[in-house]
Motif scaffolding. Sequence first.
Motif, PDB file in Angstrom:
ATOM      1  N   MET A 192       0.828  -1.211   0.000  1.00 49.02           N
ATOM      2  CA  MET A 192       0.000   0.000   0.000  1.00 49.02           C
ATOM      3  C   MET A 192       0.859   1.256   0.000  1.00 49.02           C
ATOM      4  O   MET A 192       0.549   2.233  -0.692  1.00 49.02           O
ATOM      5  CB  MET A 192      -0.926   0.010   1.220  1.00 49.02           C
ATOM      6  N   ARG A 193       1.926   1.235   0.775  1.00 51.99           N
ATOM      7  CA  ARG A 193       2.803   2.405   0.846  1.00 51.99           C
ATOM      8  C   ARG A 193       3.419   2.692  -0.521  1.00 51.99           C
ATOM      9  O   ARG A 193       3.532   3.850  -0.936  1.00 51.99           O
ATOM     10  CB  ARG A 193       3.890   2.183   1.890  1.00 51.99           C
ATOM     11  N   GLU A 194       3.800   1.634  -1.217  1.00 53.24           N
ATOM     12  CA  GLU A 194       4.426   1.813  -2.520  1.00 53.24           C
ATOM     13  C   GLU A 194       3.439   2.356  -3.554  1.00 53.24           C
ATOM     14  O   GLU A 194       3.790   3.225  -4.360  1.00 53.24           O
ATOM     15  CB  GLU A 194       5.011   0.484  -3.001  1.00 53.24           C
ATOM     16  N   GLN A 195       2.185   1.873  -3.517  1.00 53.73           N
ATOM     17  CA  GLN A 195       1.215   2.326  -4.513  1.00 53.73           C
ATOM     18  C   GLN A 195       0.527   3.624  -4.088  1.00 53.73           C
ATOM     19  O   GLN A 195      -0.037   4.324  -4.928  1.00 53.73           O
ATOM     20  CB  GLN A 195       0.178   1.241  -4.790  1.00 53.73           C
ATOM     21  N   GLY A 196       0.568   3.942  -2.780  1.00 58.79           N
ATOM     22  CA  GLY A 196       0.053   5.220  -2.310  1.00 58.79           C
ATOM     23  C   GLY A 196      -1.424   5.254  -1.983  1.00 58.79           C
ATOM     24  O   GLY A 196      -1.968   6.318  -1.681  1.00 58.79           O
ATOM     25  N   PHE A 197      -2.091   4.113  -1.972  1.00 55.75           N
ATOM     26  CA  PHE A 197      -3.521   4.081  -1.661  1.00 55.75           C
ATOM     27  C   PHE A 197      -3.912   2.648  -1.308  1.00 55.75           C
ATOM     28  O   PHE A 197      -3.111   1.714  -1.434  1.00 55.75           O
ATOM     29  CB  PHE A 197      -4.364   4.570  -2.842  1.00 55.75           C
ATOM     30  N   ALA A 198      -5.173   2.480  -0.868  1.00 55.11           N
ATOM     31  CA  ALA A 198      -5.718   1.152  -0.596  1.00 55.11           C
ATOM     32  C   ALA A 198      -6.980   0.957  -1.418  1.00 55.11           C
ATOM     33  O   ALA A 198      -7.778   1.892  -1.577  1.00 55.11           O
ATOM     34  CB  ALA A 198      -6.037   0.999   0.895  1.00 55.11           C
ATOM     35  N   ARG A 199      -7.132  -0.242  -1.957  1.00 60.11           N
ATOM     36  CA  ARG A 199      -8.364  -0.613  -2.652  1.00 60.11           C
ATOM     37  C   ARG A 199      -8.615  -2.088  -2.361  1.00 60.11           C
ATOM     38  O   ARG A 199      -7.814  -2.932  -2.716  1.00 60.11           O
ATOM     39  CB  ARG A 199      -8.255  -0.373  -4.154  1.00 60.11           C
ATOM     40  N   ALA A 200      -9.736  -2.382  -1.701  1.00 58.54           N
ATOM     41  CA  ALA A 200     -10.019  -3.771  -1.323  1.00 58.54           C
ATOM     42  C   ALA A 200     -11.518  -3.983  -1.229  1.00 58.54           C
ATOM     43  O   ALA A 200     -12.263  -3.087  -0.819  1.00 58.54           O
ATOM     44  CB  ALA A 200      -9.360  -4.108   0.014  1.00 58.54           C
ATOM     45  N   GLU A 201     -11.948  -5.178  -1.594  1.00 62.14           N
ATOM     46  CA  GLU A 201     -13.352  -5.544  -1.481  1.00 62.14           C
ATOM     47  C   GLU A 201     -13.753  -5.538  -0.008  1.00 62.14           C
ATOM     48  O   GLU A 201     -12.986  -5.954   0.865  1.00 62.14           O
ATOM     49  CB  GLU A 201     -13.600  -6.932  -2.071  1.00 62.14           C
ATOM     50  N   SER A 202     -14.954  -5.077   0.260  1.00 62.30           N
ATOM     51  CA  SER A 202     -15.449  -5.046   1.624  1.00 62.30           C
ATOM     52  C   SER A 202     -15.703  -6.454   2.139  1.00 62.30           C
ATOM     53  O   SER A 202     -16.225  -7.309   1.418  1.00 62.30           O
ATOM     54  CB  SER A 202     -16.750  -4.239   1.693  1.00 62.30           C
ATOM     55  N   ASN A 203     -15.316  -6.698   3.393  1.00 63.77           N
ATOM     56  CA  ASN A 203     -15.603  -7.979   4.035  1.00 63.77           C
ATOM     57  C   ASN A 203     -16.985  -8.004   4.662  1.00 63.77           C
ATOM     58  O   ASN A 203     -17.422  -9.042   5.160  1.00 63.77           O
ATOM     59  CB  ASN A 203     -14.551  -8.263   5.120  1.00 63.77           C
ATOM     60  N   GLU A 204     -17.658  -6.850   4.661  1.00 67.27           N
ATOM     61  CA  GLU A 204     -18.926  -6.734   5.364  1.00 67.27           C
ATOM     62  C   GLU A 204     -20.121  -6.562   4.437  1.00 67.27           C
ATOM     63  O   GLU A 204     -21.254  -6.862   4.826  1.00 67.27           O
ATOM     64  CB  GLU A 204     -18.870  -5.543   6.336  1.00 67.27           C
ATOM     65  N   LEU A 205     -19.894  -6.073   3.225  1.00 63.08           N
ATOM     66  CA  LEU A 205     -21.008  -5.780   2.329  1.00 63.08           C
ATOM     67  C   LEU A 205     -20.644  -6.148   0.897  1.00 63.08           C
ATOM     68  O   LEU A 205     -19.702  -5.597   0.333  1.00 63.08           O
ATOM     69  CB  LEU A 205     -21.374  -4.289   2.405  1.00 63.08           C
ATOM     70  N   ILE A 206     -21.382  -7.084   0.320  1.00 62.01           N
ATOM     71  CA  ILE A 206     -21.154  -7.478  -1.073  1.00 62.01           C
ATOM     72  C   ILE A 206     -21.516  -6.307  -1.978  1.00 62.01           C
ATOM     73  O   ILE A 206     -22.545  -5.661  -1.809  1.00 62.01           O
ATOM     74  CB  ILE A 206     -22.003  -8.714  -1.423  1.00 62.01           C
ATOM     75  N   GLY A 207     -20.654  -6.038  -2.941  1.00 63.66           N
ATOM     76  CA  GLY A 207     -20.921  -4.943  -3.860  1.00 63.66           C
ATOM     77  C   GLY A 207     -20.306  -3.623  -3.435  1.00 63.66           C
ATOM     78  O   GLY A 207     -20.573  -2.586  -4.054  1.00 63.66           O
ATOM     79  N   MET A 208     -19.486  -3.647  -2.389  1.00 62.43           N
ATOM     80  CA  MET A 208     -18.824  -2.425  -1.934  1.00 62.43           C
ATOM     81  C   MET A 208     -17.316  -2.652  -1.903  1.00 62.43           C
ATOM     82  O   MET A 208     -16.846  -3.717  -1.505  1.00 62.43           O
ATOM     83  CB  MET A 208     -19.317  -2.001  -0.556  1.00 62.43           C
ATOM     84  N   VAL A 209     -16.574  -1.648  -2.319  1.00 61.33           N
ATOM     85  CA  VAL A 209     -15.120  -1.704  -2.277  1.00 61.33           C
ATOM     86  C   VAL A 209     -14.625  -0.507  -1.478  1.00 61.33           C
ATOM     87  O   VAL A 209     -15.168   0.593  -1.577  1.00 61.33           O
ATOM     88  CB  VAL A 209     -14.520  -1.701  -3.700  1.00 61.33           C
ATOM     89  N   GLU A 210     -13.637  -0.731  -0.637  1.00 61.39           N
ATOM     90  CA  GLU A 210     -13.095   0.338   0.202  1.00 61.39           C
ATOM     91  C   GLU A 210     -11.914   0.980  -0.505  1.00 61.39           C
ATOM     92  O   GLU A 210     -10.913   0.324  -0.806  1.00 61.39           O
ATOM     93  CB  GLU A 210     -12.672  -0.218   1.566  1.00 61.39           C
ATOM     94  N   LEU A 211     -12.039   2.266  -0.774  1.00 67.56           N
ATOM     95  CA  LEU A 211     -10.981   3.061  -1.386  1.00 67.56           C
ATOM     96  C   LEU A 211     -10.458   4.015  -0.324  1.00 67.56           C
ATOM     97  O   LEU A 211     -11.238   4.694   0.351  1.00 67.56           O
ATOM     98  CB  LEU A 211     -11.514   3.856  -2.579  1.00 67.56           C
ATOM     99  N   ALA A 212      -9.158   4.095  -0.157  1.00 68.46           N
ATOM    100  CA  ALA A 212      -8.597   4.942   0.896  1.00 68.46           C
ATOM    101  C   ALA A 212      -7.298   5.580   0.444  1.00 68.46           C
ATOM    102  O   ALA A 212      -6.520   4.981  -0.306  1.00 68.46           O
ATOM    103  CB  ALA A 212      -8.360   4.120   2.168  1.00 68.46           C
ATOM    104  N   ALA A 213      -7.062   6.796   0.917  1.00 65.65           N
ATOM    105  CA  ALA A 213      -5.830   7.529   0.614  1.00 65.65           C
ATOM    106  C   ALA A 213      -5.345   8.218   1.889  1.00 65.65           C
ATOM    107  O   ALA A 213      -6.157   8.685   2.696  1.00 65.65           O
ATOM    108  CB  ALA A 213      -6.074   8.562  -0.490  1.00 65.65           C
TER     109      ALA A 213
END
Length: 264
Positions: A192-213
């Motif tokens: 994550m540090r190398e790419q500068g962000f986070a993108r991952a499928e939610s473990n709690e809700l189908i159809g949602m992806v967590e995007l973070a910076a």
Amino acid sequence: MNCLITDMVDGADDKRLYRAPALEKGLDILELLSAEDSPLTMSAIVNRLGRSTGELFRMIQVLEHRGYVTQGPDGYVMTSRLFHLGLKRPPVRSLMEQALPLMRGLADRIGQSCYLAIPSGAASSVIARMEADTLLGFSVRVGYRRALHETPSGVLLYAFQPEDTRHQWETLFDPPLSEAALDELRETANVMREQGFARAESNELIGMVELAAPIMRGTRSSAVLTVPYVRIVDALSSEDEALAELRRTAQQISDQLVGNDVRI
């Protein structure tokens, strides 16, 4: 000196010069309640802390009178008073003042909600959120707290820290992580540090992806801006477009913060 208020420490292993038993009992109660998802009765608090009812009854009364805990039909819970006191700290207040207008613009542009979280021990705590003006969406309540290793945004907070801070946080996980789990956390954080962000499928809700910076203050992340992106028909923005806007907004917030202030 009144020994009922402060006592000298006898043990050589304790580095503190003085102890304040009454204060420590109050803090023990707050720390216990803060880690619980459900209310605790007086007897449960007494049993968990290994003290007598007489020792803790007045402590709880004072905490309740001052607004730090409240009693419901099922027992005692913490109020949000400590959380709101924390929000008044100058660096946190400054962060929110800079972030909120930009978060509003982000939510309007992408049609998705967003939230801001800061580190709190070995966890992340949500201090602000902005909902999109759409019929469908997802939002996280202010005050929501999760262990750093349990969410992509938490791992991202961990990722942009110096090694000494990382090691300190690793000692605070409760329950402790196994060496294998720590290795996985470090590996994911480095990616994550190398790419500068986070993108991952939610473990709690189908159809949602967590995007973070990350929100950078100097060389470390003082907060993380997250978009819980919900894949809906006729979305205002694509996932890639939302991520690009999110990263741009996080950079704008970072640019407005004082670089050498790393208190959060």
